[in-house]
Design a protein around this motif. Structure first.
Motif, short mmCIF file in Angstrom:
data_model
loop_
_atom_site.label_atom_id
_atom_site.label_comp_id
_atom_site.label_asym_id
_atom_site.label_seq_id
_atom_site.Cartn_x
_atom_site.Cartn_y
_atom_site.Cartn_z
N MET A 295 0.82 -1.22 0.00
CA MET A 295 0.00 0.00 0.00
C MET A 295 0.85 1.27 0.00
SD MET A 295 -3.05 -0.97 2.57
CE MET A 295 -4.26 -2.20 2.16
N GLU A 296 1.98 1.24 0.72
CA GLU A 296 2.79 2.46 0.78
C GLU A 296 3.36 2.78 -0.60
OE1 GLU A 296 5.59 2.22 3.99
OE2 GLU A 296 4.00 2.13 5.47
N LYS A 297 3.63 1.75 -1.39
CA LYS A 297 4.08 1.98 -2.77
C LYS A 297 2.93 2.53 -3.61
CE LYS A 297 7.15 1.04 -6.20
NZ LYS A 297 8.46 1.71 -6.26
N LEU A 298 1.75 1.97 -3.39
CA LEU A 298 0.59 2.36 -4.19
C LEU A 298 0.24 3.83 -3.98
CD1 LEU A 298 -1.41 1.10 -6.10
CD2 LEU A 298 -2.82 0.44 -4.18
N PHE A 299 0.40 4.32 -2.74
CA PHE A 299 0.11 5.73 -2.46
C PHE A 299 0.88 6.65 -3.41
CE2 PHE A 299 -1.14 4.58 2.02
CZ PHE A 299 -2.35 5.22 2.01
N GLU A 300 2.13 6.26 -3.72
CA GLU A 300 2.99 7.14 -4.52
C GLU A 300 2.51 7.23 -5.97
OE1 GLU A 300 6.95 5.64 -4.05
OE2 GLU A 300 6.84 5.76 -1.86
N TYR A 301 1.67 6.30 -6.37
CA TYR A 301 1.18 6.29 -7.75
C TYR A 301 -0.23 6.83 -7.86
CZ TYR A 301 5.29 3.70 -9.11
OH TYR A 301 6.58 3.34 -9.36
N LYS A 302 -0.85 7.16 -6.72
CA LYS A 302 -2.23 7.65 -6.73
C LYS A 302 -2.23 9.13 -6.35
CE LYS A 302 -4.20 3.71 -7.58
NZ LYS A 302 -4.81 3.51 -8.90
N LYS A 303 -3.26 9.84 -6.85
CA LYS A 303 -3.41 11.22 -6.41
C LYS A 303 -3.81 11.23 -4.94
CE LYS A 303 -4.94 12.25 -10.99
NZ LYS A 303 -6.09 11.58 -11.59
#
Lengths: 172, 406
Positions: B63-71
Motif C-alpha cells: 500500500m505504501e508503494k501504491l500511495f505514490e502512484y495515486k493522487k
C-alpha cells in the motif's frame, strides 16, 4: 511510573525550541541543521553521532524523549544526492514534545548504526526499512526481511523499483 | 534430529525431540485466534513458551508503494483497507496530514462530525475486539451481543457515507457530504440503548470467574517496558501510562471535549480489557457532546482548488465546472514539505508521515501502524507464559493484520 510522571508534570516542561537551542549550544557537532516547518521540528544528524544524540535525548532530564514512535525511510529518487533519508520520530511521555531526527545517506553507502541499543522498539521499524529500502542498520540483532518473503529480490519502495515488480513472484 | 522451521533465526537451533526437550510449534497463519494471518513460531518447554517469533507479511499488498502512484484524494480509499475495523480513523489521519501540508481550515461542523463518527467507529472496533477476545477465551455468547451492537454502528456509518466497512467518508477539506436527515435521532437512539448492552458485557465477562482467571496476571508488561517497546493506545494505558494522543497532541477539536483517559495499573490482559471497557463509556460521552454541538453549516472548506464543488454549482457556474474537472483529471498540488500527523486510533497512535514534492501525488506515505508496534512487544509479553495464554495476550493487544502488513 504514574507518580513520577505527576511530579515531572509539576515543573512545566521547556518549549521544544528552547530545548533544541540548548542542545545546539552544548553539542554543535551533533546537529548539522535544524528545520522548523508546519509546527514540526526536524534535526538533521550526521550518521556517526546518531546514537550519541538518541541516547542523550532519551536519558537527559528535561529532554526525556523516551519513546521512539516511528522510523521510516524515504527515497528521493535515483538522481538525488544524498539519495536516502531515514526519519526517526520521537515522543516524550513527560512533556508530550515530538521531534524528528533525520539522517541523510548516499546511495553507495547505506549504513546507519542501529537504534535498538537505545529503544528496543527500533527492531521491527529497522527491519521494515531494510526490507523496503535496503538500508543496512549496523549492529541490528536480527536484520531480516519482515514483510516480504526471504527470497525477494530488490527493495520495493525504492523509486526505481517498478510498481508491478519485475516478474510475478509465483512464477519463480 | 535437528531442524530449522520456517525463518527462525539461525542462532536459534531447534532440537525436535518432543517431551525430552524443547519443541517448536507453528501457530497460524490459519489459526482462528491469531485474528487474521499472523504466524507465531513458538518454542515450548512443556506448555511454557520459551521463545516467540512473530512472522508477518502474509497480507502485504504494497500500500505504501501504491500511495505514490495515486493522487492524494485517491489515497483515501487505500487507507480504508489498512485497519479495516477502524477505517474512519485511518481516513482522518490521512486527510489531516494532507490538510496540515495544505494549511487548510476545516469548517466547525465538519470537525464535529469527524469526531463523532470516529468515536462511533472506535466503539465498533472495540466491539469486534470484545467479541473475538471473549471467543478466544471460550465465551461464545458475547460475540453475538458485541456484533449486534457493531451492526447498529455500521448501519449508521452506511447511512452517512454509503459504505459499511470502507466508508471513505472524510475528504481533504471536510466530508464527502453532510449527514442525512434524521441521522442525529438515530445516533441518539443508539446512545440510549448502548449502556444497557455495556451492562450485559460486564455481567457476561467482567463478573465471570473463568474470564478473570484467564486474564488476571497474564501477559504482564511494565510501564517502562511498554514505553521502550513503543506500545501505544489501550495497551499502554493498561500499564498505567496516561498517554492518549487526543489529550497530548489534540486534533480536530478534541481539546474542547470533556472526557477522561481511563488508566489501569496492572499491565496484564485484564487491565487492557478494563481500559477498553471504560473507554467505551468515554466515547459515548464524546458522541453525546458532539451531537449537542451540531449546528447547520458547511461541511467542506472554502478551497475551490482542493475541494470538489457542489453538484448544483457545477450546473450554473463555469468556474465550478472547471475546478471539478481539474481536481478529477489532474488532482491538486500540495506544497513541498513533510509532515507527521498522529491521531488516536482504536488500537493506539496511528501516524501518517507524508512527504510532498509539490505535485498531485505524494512522494512518500508512511503509516505508523499501532498494531505493528504493539505486536512487536508480543514476544516480551508471552515469554514464560503458558501456551493457552498466548491467545489471551494476542486478543488483548487487539491487532489487525491489515495495517500490520499494509
Amino acid at each position: 511510573m504514574a507518580e513520577e510522571q505527576k511530579s515531572a508534570q509539576k515543573v512545566a516542561p521547556l518549549p521544544l525550541a528552547q530545548l533544541v537551542a540548548a542542545l545546539k549550544r552544548e553539542h554543535p557537532e551533533w546537529i548539522s541543521e535544524v528545520r522548523e516547518a508546519l509546527g514540526e521540528t526536524t534535526i538533521i544528524v550526521p550518521r556517526e553521532h546518531l546514537i550519541e544524540l538518541c541516547r542523550y535525548l532519551k536519558t537527559t532530564p528535561g529532554y526525556d524523549f523516551n519513546m521512539l514512535v516511528d522510523i521510516c525511510g524515504v527515497d528521493r529518487g535515483p538522481e538525488a544526492e544524498p539519495r536516502f533519508e531515514v526519519n526517526y520520530h520521537l515522543f516524550s511521555t513527560v512533556s508530550y514534545h515530538r521531534l524528528r531526527l533525520k539522517v541523510l545517506l548516499n546511495e553507495d553507502d547505506v549504513h546507519v548504526p542501529t537504534a535498538t541499543v537505545v529503544w528496543r522498539t527500533a527492531n521491527w521499524h529497522e527491519r521494515e526499512t531494510y526490507d523496503m529500502f535496503g538500508i543496512i542498520f549496523d549492529g541490528h540483532p536480527d536484520l531480516r526481511r519482515i514483510l516480504l518473503p526471504e527470497d525477494w529480490q530488490g527493495h520495493p519502495l525504492r523509486k526505481d523499483f517498478p510498481l508491478r515488480g519485475y516478474e510475478p513472484y509465483s512464477l519463480k | 534430529m535437528s531442524t530449522t522451521v520456517g525463518n527462525i533465526p539461525p542462532q536459534f537451533e531447534v532440537i525436535d525431540r518432543p517431551l525430552e526437550t524443547q519443541m517448536t510449534l507453528s501457530m497460524g497463519p490459519q489459526h482462528p485466534s491469531t485474528h487474521g494471518v499472523l504466524r507465531l513460531e513458538l518454542v515450548l518447554d512443556g506448555e511454557m513458551v520459551v521463545k516467540c517469533v512473530p512472522d508477518i507479511g502474509y497480507l502485504h499488498t504494497g500500500m505504501e508503494k501504491l500511495f505514490e502512484y495515486k493522487k492524494y484524494q485517491q489515497g483515501i480509499v487505500i487507507t480504508d483497507r489498512m485497519d479495516y475495523l477502524n477505517p474512519l480513523g485511518n481516513n482522518l489521519g490521512y486527510v489531516m496530514a494532507i490538510e496540515k501540508l495544505l494549511q487548510l481550515e476545516i469548517p466547525e461542523r465538519a470537525q464535529i462530525i469527524r469526531v463523532m463518527m470516529c468515536e462511533l467507529q472506535r466503539i465498533a472496533s472495540h466491539m469486534v475486539w470484545l467479541g473475538t477476545h471473549a471467543l478466544d477465551l471460550g465465551a461464545m455468547s458475547v460475540f453475538f451481543y458485541a456484533f449486534r451492537e457493531r451492526e447498529k454502528i455500521l448501519n449508521l456509518i452506511e447511512a452517512a457515507s454509503g459504505g459499511r466497512l470502507t466508508p471513505s467518508y472524510f475528504r481533504v477539506g471536510g466530508l464527502m457530504m453532510d449527514l442525512p436527515p434524521g441521522f442525529e435521532r438515530r445516533v441518539r437512539q443508539f446512545l440510549d440503548t448502548f449502556p444497557k448492552a455495556l451492562d450485559d458485557f460486564h455481567t457476561l465477562l467482567t463478573e465471570n470467574k473463568i474470564f478473570q482467571k484467564r486474564t488476571q496476571g497474564i501477559g504482564v508488561i511494565s510501564a517502562e517496558d511498554a514505553i521502550d517497546w513503543g506500545v501505544t493506545g489501550p495497551s499502554l494505558r493498561g500499564s498505567g501510562v496516561k498517554i492518549d494522543v487526543r489529550k497530548t497532541n489534540p486534533y480536530s477539536g478534541y481539546e474542547t471535549y470533556d472526557f477522561e483517559i481511563p488508566v489501569e495499573t496492572g499491565g496484564d490482559v485484564w487491565s487492557r480489557y478494563m481500559v477498553r471497557m471504560r473507554e467505551l463509556e468515554e466515547s459515548l460521552k464524546i458522541v453525546r457532546q458532539a451531537l449537542d454541538r451540531l449546528r447547520p453549516g458547511p461541511v467542506k472548506a472554502d478551497a475551490p482548488k482542493v475541494v470538489l464543488p457542489e453538484r448544483e454549482a457545477m450546473k450554473t457556474h463555469m468556474d465550478a465546472l472547471i475546478h471539478h474537472f481539474l481536481i478529477i483529471a489532474e488532482g491538486f498540488n500540495v506544497p513541498p514539505g513533510e509532515v507527521y500527523h498522529a491521531i488516536e486510533g482504536s488500537k493506539g497512535e496511528l501516524g501518517f508521515y507524508i512527504k510532498s514534492d509539490g505535485g498531485p501525488r505524494p512522494a512518500r506515505v508512511h503509516v505508523r501502524a499501532p498494531s505493528f508496534v504493539n505486536l512487536s512487544a508480543l514476544p516480551h509479553m508471552v515469554t514464560g507464559e503458558m501456551i493457552a495464554d498466548v491467545v489471551a495476550v494476542i486478543g488483548s493487544i487487539d491487532i489487525v493484520l491489515g495495517e500490520i502488513d499494509r
